[in-house]
Design a protein around this motif. Structure first.
Motif, PDB file in Angstrom:
ATOM      1  N   PHE A   1      -7.608  21.594  29.880  1.00  0.00           N
ATOM      2  CA  PHE A   1      -8.477  22.649  29.342  1.00  0.00           C
ATOM      3  C   PHE A   1      -7.934  24.171  29.291  1.00  0.00           C
ATOM      4  O   PHE A   1      -7.858  24.876  28.562  1.00  0.00           O
ATOM      5  N   PHE A   2      -7.418  24.262  30.544  1.00  0.00           N
ATOM      6  CA  PHE A   2      -6.613  25.438  30.811  1.00  0.00           C
ATOM      7  C   PHE A   2      -5.167  25.290  30.490  1.00  0.00           C
ATOM      8  O   PHE A   2      -4.683  26.514  29.869  1.00  0.00           O
ATOM      9  N   GLY A   3      -4.583  24.421  30.451  1.00  0.00           N
ATOM     10  CA  GLY A   3      -3.097  24.442  30.312  1.00  0.00           C
ATOM     11  C   GLY A   3      -2.677  24.622  28.725  1.00  0.00           C
ATOM     12  O   GLY A   3      -1.863  25.180  28.314  1.00  0.00           O
ATOM     13  N   ILE A   4      -3.579  24.473  27.682  1.00  0.00           N
ATOM     14  CA  ILE A   4      -3.270  24.516  26.349  1.00  0.00           C
ATOM     15  C   ILE A   4      -4.112  26.075  25.824  1.00  0.00           C
ATOM     16  O   ILE A   4      -3.885  26.018  24.415  1.00  0.00           O
ATOM     17  N   SER A   5      -4.464  26.782  26.776  1.00  0.00           N
ATOM     18  CA  SER A   5      -5.303  28.102  26.072  1.00  0.00           C
ATOM     19  C   SER A   5      -4.349  29.001  25.319  1.00  0.00           C
ATOM     20  O   SER A   5      -5.041  29.597  24.432  1.00  0.00           O
ATOM     21  N   GLY A   6      -3.164  28.858  25.678  1.00  0.00           N
ATOM     22  CA  GLY A   6      -2.191  29.940  24.854  1.00  0.00           C
ATOM     23  C   GLY A   6      -1.756  29.406  23.830  1.00  0.00           C
ATOM     24  O   GLY A   6      -0.642  30.040  23.265  1.00  0.00           O
TER      25      GLY A   6
ATOM     26  N   VAL B   1      -7.039  24.690  15.106  1.00  0.00           N
ATOM     27  CA  VAL B   1      -8.535  23.889  14.990  1.00  0.00           C
ATOM     28  C   VAL B   1      -8.294  22.713  15.950  1.00  0.00           C
ATOM     29  O   VAL B   1      -8.999  22.198  16.831  1.00  0.00           O
ATOM     30  N   ILE B   2      -7.047  22.008  15.863  1.00  0.00           N
ATOM     31  CA  ILE B   2      -6.945  20.629  16.963  1.00  0.00           C
ATOM     32  C   ILE B   2      -6.904  21.346  18.331  1.00  0.00           C
ATOM     33  O   ILE B   2      -7.605  20.461  19.118  1.00  0.00           O
ATOM     34  N   LEU B   3      -6.366  22.504  18.733  1.00  0.00           N
ATOM     35  CA  LEU B   3      -6.139  22.648  20.050  1.00  0.00           C
ATOM     36  C   LEU B   3      -7.613  23.204  20.521  1.00  0.00           C
ATOM     37  O   LEU B   3      -7.856  23.021  21.669  1.00  0.00           O
ATOM     38  N   SER B   4      -8.527  24.051  19.632  1.00  0.00           N
ATOM     39  CA  SER B   4      -9.779  24.179  19.988  1.00  0.00           C
ATOM     40  C   SER B   4     -10.657  23.132  20.390  1.00  0.00           C
ATOM     41  O   SER B   4     -11.432  23.161  21.136  1.00  0.00           O
TER      42      SER B   4
END
Length: 399
Positions: free
Chosen positions: A92-97, A42-45
């Motif tokens: 945005f792209f760095g935490i996608s995984g 939830v936090i990451l999204s």
């Protein structure tokens, strides 16, 4: 007092009140692996969504800056906005995984750091001595920007410890930023801004903690089996997946025990399903009493249970099962003691690639114990070692 606060956060649902439920509001140490994973997601999204929103909105502010500041200020803010947009795009792209709380904390810290850095860079350019004399839309927006930053706290499900720590760090930086205001600025207005930010921050902390509570209650309702108060199979599979990956990544022991109650079908056939449900609930209660705080108990199906023992090798799992057998699994309707067959496997000994293979091995070991008449334990050993099979008589002799 704690009961009152808990009821305020939960809307008066006392059915969910327990020491563990209250602890979950203050620290993540008592959070289940399932709650940790869901909260991290939830936090990451939400960090990704807000980062994308900032990538879009930050460049739009160029137009307002052009109508408000001189050329030098406009160029400085333009470069700053462009840099912030690039940082948000990278975030945005760095935490996608990511999917762990560590990933979530890192993303959250970077997100707030970018926002506060932007505020620190534009503050000296405002040159506002009296906030009531502001006529520019851009200047008013910059003045309200710290309220938007502290408002972001309310978007994330945080514990009391996490939310308060975030708020304290925010105010330390805000006190430093207020120093950057012009020396002839009204000190009462500075104090007013700080107090207003404090009240806003406390309300946002309340919202963040409320989010955490509702997420934990929803997870409990969706993942806990109502009869046995153990995790259901669907949620249990997700927890096993998390624990298996953690164990494999950190090269730590991780044991799994498969339990099947002996001759349980006979209880339902002879005494009815209500008697069977009571016997099953009593057995589950005994298993839960024997478990450690870090252990996870899953009702796998019918009269089958799976116990996850993180940071525990096969020998430690065996000691735990021996304690369980000493405690007992309750009585059958005819007064006889309930017994079970146990299959134990350690991930390091099994050396398998996924969690489902580990469960299959424990299941096979359980059937091995049951084939010997039940009320027995079977431990998996690698093919190149002699298989360890301990029966009840052997355990008594070992003690």
């Amino acid at each position: 007092m704690l009961v009152y606060l808990y009821n305020v956060f939960s809307g008066g649902s006392r059915q969910s009140l327990s020491v563990e439920a209250v602890d979950r509001l203050f620290s993540n140490e008592s959070h289940s692996p399932l709650l940790r994973r869901r909260r991290a997601r939830v936090i990451l999204s939400r960090v990704r969504f807000l980062s994308l929103l900032c990538v879009i909105t930050f460049p739009v502010g160029f137009l307002l800056d052009f109508a408000t500041f001189d050329v030098e200020g406009y160029v400085t803010l333009g470069i700053t906005r462009a840099l912030m947009a690039v940082l948000f795009l990278s975030l945005f792209f760095g935490i996608s995984g990511g999917e762990t709380l560590r990933d979530a904390y890192r993303a959250l810290g970077i997100f707030f750091a970018i926002l506060l850095t932007f505020q620190t860079m534009y503050q000296p350019l405002l040159d506002i001595t009296d906030i009531f004399a502001i006529t520019s839309l851009a200047a008013a927006g910059y003045l309200l920007f710290p309220f938007l930053i502290v408002g972001c706290i309310a978007i994330f499900p945080l514990t009391v410890k996490e939310a308060v720590l975030t708020l304290i760090l925010f105010f330390v930086i805000q006190m430093f930023i207020l120093i950057l205001m012009p020396e002839n600025a009204d000190p009462h207005q500075r104090l007013g801004i700080l107090l207003t930010l404090m009240v806003t921050g406390l309300l946002c902390v309340f919202a963040a903690i409320s989010q955490l509570l509702y997420i934990s209650l929803l997870i409990d309702q969706a993942s806990i089996d109502s009869l046995t108060q153990c995790y259901s199979r669907n949620s249990g599979e997700e927890i096993i997946d998390v624990q298996f990956k953690i164990s494999k990544r950190q090269n730590m022991p991780f044991s799994l025990v498969f339990i099947d109650l002996d001759n349980f079908k006979a209880i339902n056939d002879r005494y009815g399903h209500e008697a069977g449900d009571r016997a099953l609930a009593n057995a589950a209660a005994s298993i839960r009493r024997n478990a450690r705080g870090s252990d996870v108990i899953v009702r796998w199906g019918g009269e089958e249970f799976v116990i996850l023992l993180p940071n525990t090798d096969a020998e430690g799992a065996l000691k735990s099962i021996r304690r369980l057998r000493n405690i007992g699994l309750g009585a059958r309707p005819d007064g006889k003691l309930m017994t079970a067959s146990f299959g134990i496997v350690d991930r390091q000994n099994a050396n398998v690639g996924d969690w489902s293979a580990l469960v299959d091995i424990a299941d096979n070991q359980m059937y091995e114990a049951k084939s010997r008449g039940g009320n027995d334990i079977s431990i998996y050993s690698p093919p190149d070692e002699e298989e360890t099979e301990l029966k009840l008589d052997d355990l008594a002799a070992a003690e």
